[in-house]
Write a protein that holds these residues in place. Sequence first.
Motif, PDB file in Angstrom:
ATOM      1  N   GLU A 153      -7.322   4.803  -7.282  1.00 30.22           N
ATOM      2  CA  GLU A 153      -7.655   5.324  -6.033  1.00 30.22           C
ATOM      3  C   GLU A 153      -8.727   4.698  -5.317  1.00 30.22           C
ATOM      4  O   GLU A 153      -8.535   4.387  -4.113  1.00 30.22           O
ATOM      5  CB  GLU A 153      -7.882   6.828  -6.158  1.00 30.22           C
ATOM      6  CG  GLU A 153      -8.377   7.776  -4.956  1.00 30.22           C
ATOM      7  CD  GLU A 153      -8.631   9.066  -5.297  1.00 30.22           C
ATOM      8  OE1 GLU A 153      -8.672  10.046  -4.389  1.00 30.22           O
ATOM      9  OE2 GLU A 153      -9.049   9.334  -6.513  1.00 30.22           O
ATOM     10  N   LEU A 198      -5.894   0.675  -4.344  1.00 26.43           N
ATOM     11  CA  LEU A 198      -5.242   1.315  -3.157  1.00 26.43           C
ATOM     12  C   LEU A 198      -5.761   0.470  -1.864  1.00 26.43           C
ATOM     13  O   LEU A 198      -4.875   0.212  -1.085  1.00 26.43           O
ATOM     14  CB  LEU A 198      -5.281   2.874  -3.159  1.00 26.43           C
ATOM     15  CG  LEU A 198      -4.553   3.195  -1.901  1.00 26.43           C
ATOM     16  CD1 LEU A 198      -3.101   2.861  -1.876  1.00 26.43           C
ATOM     17  CD2 LEU A 198      -4.458   4.986  -1.811  1.00 26.43           C
ATOM     18  N   LYS A 251       0.959  -1.167   0.226  1.00 28.06           N
ATOM     19  CA  LYS A 251      -0.155  -0.008  -0.090  1.00 28.06           C
ATOM     20  C   LYS A 251       0.839   1.331   0.030  1.00 28.06           C
ATOM     21  O   LYS A 251       0.467   2.413  -0.468  1.00 28.06           O
ATOM     22  CB  LYS A 251      -1.045   0.014   1.241  1.00 28.06           C
ATOM     23  CG  LYS A 251      -1.881   1.261   1.416  1.00 28.06           C
ATOM     24  CD  LYS A 251      -2.962   1.029   2.293  1.00 28.06           C
ATOM     25  CE  LYS A 251      -3.855  -0.168   1.997  1.00 28.06           C
ATOM     26  NZ  LYS A 251      -5.081  -0.293   2.994  1.00 28.06           N
ATOM     27  N   GLN A 278       0.593   4.465  -2.686  1.00 28.99           N
ATOM     28  CA  GLN A 278       0.210   5.780  -2.363  1.00 28.99           C
ATOM     29  C   GLN A 278       1.341   6.768  -2.589  1.00 28.99           C
ATOM     30  O   GLN A 278       0.747   8.274  -3.026  1.00 28.99           O
ATOM     31  CB  GLN A 278       0.214   5.825  -0.699  1.00 28.99           C
ATOM     32  CG  GLN A 278      -0.892   5.060  -0.038  1.00 28.99           C
ATOM     33  CD  GLN A 278      -0.610   5.169   1.555  1.00 28.99           C
ATOM     34  OE1 GLN A 278       0.253   4.931   2.083  1.00 28.99           O
ATOM     35  NE2 GLN A 278      -1.855   5.013   2.291  1.00 28.99           N
ATOM     36  N   SER A 279       2.443   6.350  -2.974  1.00 29.27           N
ATOM     37  CA  SER A 279       3.515   7.138  -3.647  1.00 29.27           C
ATOM     38  C   SER A 279       3.110   7.426  -5.027  1.00 29.27           C
ATOM     39  O   SER A 279       3.525   8.403  -5.829  1.00 29.27           O
ATOM     40  CB  SER A 279       4.818   6.751  -3.379  1.00 29.27           C
ATOM     41  OG  SER A 279       5.112   6.773  -2.049  1.00 29.27           O
TER      42      SER A 279
END
Length: 618
Positions: free
Chosen positions: A281, A285, A215, A219-220
């Motif tokens: 998104e 994620l 995760k 996120q990056s």
Amino acid sequence: MTPRTTRRPLVSVRLGPLAAACLSLAALCAGPAAAAPPAPAAAAANASASGQTANPASRQLLALADAYYQALARFEPIGATENGDNRFDDQLGLSIAPAQRARQFALYRQFAKRLHGIARAKLDERARINYDVLDFELRGLLAMEKFPEHLLPINQMDSVPMMLANYAGGEASQPLTTVKEYEAYLNRLGQLPAWIDQAIANMRQGMRQGVTVPKAIMQSALPQFQKLLSATPEGNIFYTPVNKFPAAFSAAEQQRLGAAYRAMVAERLMPALARLAGFLEQDYLPACRAGTGLGDLPNGQSWYRARVANATTTTLTPEQIHATGLQEVARIQQQFALLGPQLGYTGPAAGLPVWVSQQAKFFPFKTEQEVQAVYHQLDQILDTKLPQLFTLLPKAKLDLRLEPELSRATASDHYTAPAGDGSRPGVFWSVVNDPAKYGNTGMTTLFLHEGKPGHHFHIALMQELNLPDFRKYGGNNAYTEGWALYAETLGKEMGLFNDPEQYFGHLNDELLRATRLVVDTGMHAKGWTREQSIAYMHDTLGYDAVAKSETERYMAWPGQALGYKIGSLKIVQLRQRAQQALGDKFSLPKFHEVVLSDGTLPLSLLEAKVDRWIAAQR
């Protein structure tokens, strides 16, 4: 100085998503996208240049090697582009499609069978090297078949949409200077929506099987894909070529290409990019795994060991590499203890990098031109010193350029290969976002690595050695990055590290490579968490932001960063072996010629070659 990363591993045995497009050579794999075999005249010229036309086994090997490269290049056309071969710039490939991936591995097995049918004993020494390298590559590719790399098509370091976005400015590996090149890039863009839809399907399958990226790295990565979205076609990064038409383009060509690019962006790319960003998104994620290492995945330990074998071209285990990393970290920190007082530092050795980063005298630049001037001066100095260490020099020129503003924020100092046809030189790209924050202590070692005699002397020379294309445009990370890291050490022999500031920069970069051995194996083989890796890197290197970004790089590319130090250590070991065996007969320029003269080799083959040379000299 902030350590840098290479933009992408330069290898033909890719360690990113191991693709799968059907490169069906007509005789081996029936399908609609059959790869065209090389023209007979070209194949004959290649054989003639290698001095192998009289030997049927050698001709058979060259024909197989050409077919293999055609398959690789059409399977991963972006890889060919990155390695300086622009013949496939209009193709994207769909290497992540499961059915095509299966056909590709079937094709690899056919190549291996054909290779083993060639009488190796009838080949001359150079042809045997080609045979052995091809055999090594095929075994490395086939070892990855059972691991579902295609279910992990996206991370913050490596993805097809971001690679194509990097090409949009025309300053990277895909040129945009002619109408034909504009059409090639447009055609490649037209294949991106299908790739995006396949990637989404793969990631959904990965979610069902428990094969997702961590995760933290998604996120990056997510902001990168959100930046590809735009309110209008004209504001989209993929429309950039229209804003940079060469002056030589006629008004009619500009109008036609402008309309084609606008339609492509508006009607196909913008909807596909929105689908991808929304999926990442909203769906992906939340489903990404909480763990850190590859070992968390099904069959993950075996998966990591296979990656380590490909990345290092050795039989070293993760445990052995981890121990080597700890030893190297301790050795370099001992050097810090001796060097610190020369710089005016009297604290503990581990604190030296942070202290240097806080001293204004090591950040003297006000403009990017001042940074470039230092590199140009260093380039001129090396022109006078390198002929004393090398008999084998590339003909291709090395240009020094600033990274374009379009990609400057996310890029790092790096090298790009010359074009295979000689139309483009090798380029050392310096990335200067804020000159006042560009440290000068690591500039010498950086240029020795990314410029000359590092990547340029190896990669540019590869294109001038009459090698088969699979070797001319291919390679492995252990040799490629190992040579470049070894090249840094030559600064000491050339007197470039007599300045303790520059020697600190060299040791600081070397410490980063040693630390990689510890944290990469720590996360993927020993169960370290992301937070453990960041803490270790912070304590060892003193960097905060870099500890996070480097850790996440190793999470996204398991094993890739191991090649630097493992390769360099092997070359140093072979040099010491030759010096001890030959004594006064040892010639450093000749040793470098032996290492470079057959292009990239797996480390075991390089060792065997050096041992043969030592025996012949004695």
